[in-house]
Design an enzyme around this catalytic site. Sequence first.
Site, PDB file in Angstrom:
ATOM      1  CG  ASN A   1      -1.836   1.213   1.247  1.00  9.47           C
ATOM      2  OD1 ASN A   1      -1.451   2.307   0.862  1.00  9.47           O
ATOM      3  ND2 ASN A   1      -3.060   1.017   1.718  1.00  9.47           N
TER       4      ASN A   1
ATOM      5  CD  GLU B   1      -4.948   4.102   1.054  1.00 12.54           C
ATOM      6  OE1 GLU B   1      -5.561   5.185   1.013  1.00 12.54           O
ATOM      7  OE2 GLU B   1      -4.379   3.677   2.072  1.00 12.54           O
TER       8      GLU B   1
ATOM      9  CG  ASP C   1      -4.433  -2.274   3.342  1.00 15.13           C
ATOM     10  OD1 ASP C   1      -4.737  -2.963   4.338  1.00 15.13           O
ATOM     11  OD2 ASP C   1      -4.402  -1.032   3.365  1.00 15.13           O
TER      12      ASP C   1
ATOM     13  CG  ASN D   1      -7.634  -1.575   5.881  1.00 14.88           C
ATOM     14  OD1 ASN D   1      -6.802  -1.094   6.645  1.00 14.88           O
ATOM     15  ND2 ASN D   1      -7.978  -0.988   4.741  1.00 14.88           N
TER      16      ASN D   1
ATOM     17  CG  ASP E   1      -0.359  -4.205   4.213  1.00 17.82           C
ATOM     18  OD1 ASP E   1      -1.019  -3.673   3.310  1.00 17.82           O
ATOM     19  OD2 ASP E   1      -0.086  -3.638   5.296  1.00 17.82           O
TER      20      ASP E   1
ATOM     21  CG  ASP F   1       0.037   4.697   6.142  1.00 18.08           C
ATOM     22  OD1 ASP F   1       0.156   4.457   4.921  1.00 18.08           O
ATOM     23  OD2 ASP F   1      -1.060   4.957   6.663  1.00 18.08           O
ATOM     24  CG  HIS F   2       0.242   0.174   4.459  1.00 16.89           C
ATOM     25  ND1 HIS F   2      -0.549  -0.870   4.869  1.00 16.89           N
ATOM     26  CD2 HIS F   2      -0.529   1.282   4.527  1.00 16.89           C
ATOM     27  CE1 HIS F   2      -1.753  -0.417   5.170  1.00 16.89           C
ATOM     28  NE2 HIS F   2      -1.774   0.887   4.974  1.00 16.89           N
TER      29      HIS F   2
END
Length: 256
Positions: free
Chosen positions: A7, A34, A145, A147, A217, A246-247
């Site tokens: 991501n 994303e 991802d 989530n 992930d 952030d991933h």
Amino acid sequence: MKIASWNVNSLNVRLPHLEQWLRAFGPDVVGLQETKLEDHRFPDAALAGLGYRSVFSGQKTYNGVAILAREEPRDVLVGVPGFEHEHRRAISATVGDLRIVNLYVVNGQDIGTEKYELKLQWLAAVRDWLEEEARRHPSLVVLGDFNVAPDERDVHDPAVWNDQHILTSAPERAALRDLLATGLHDGYRLLHGDGGVFSWWDYRQAAFRRDLGLRIDLTLVSEALRPQVAAAGIDREPRTWERPSDHAPAWIELAR
DNA sequence: ATGGTTGCCCCGCAA
């Protein structure tokens, strides 16, 4: 053969990171989430210069997914059959003899919100579709991802990330288990039983420095591919770079 | 985590 999920949280911002990481890590297939780019702005020429073909489905500001591969992706499918939605969250393609499904699962915001309900409905629709996809394609890789942190080993603090919390609530974990029950295996968990290995750290609270992360992930493989999973991990390196996503990329290596 | 940060586009919203 290395297959990864990342991501990037805006490919517009993260293209230099992606290029550097592709050079360093050398994956054969990558699913991006994303991307936050409309298709006419996707940097396919730059990626072709590094030896990767791209297929993508994006939109402005939110969501957006892509598959990069050294081989030309074939039979590209955008979206989730049976679940029409404006969000660009799924893209699938065949690379060599592997079917690749790349997912950006709905975040869900908070338990009880409309977005949370959408998340559960979306995951149920994906599960139903994957059941058929697995029949059509025995060599199936489902990455993205998700989530959802699969279990307690996948969160830094199970007391905070409990069954009342988004990303770890019981219905979300049940939805992920249902999806796995179509015949998929968490590539990382096939090889590693340890906890404390994460793929996402909030930008806030210096979460990465303190390693306050979650493993959300995932790279899942079908039963037929299970014996081929030779290595799996998460590459924290790009998360240490300046202005990171952030991933971090989650990867598996198939012996083939 | 009641915070806090990032990316986007239009300054709030999503994550």
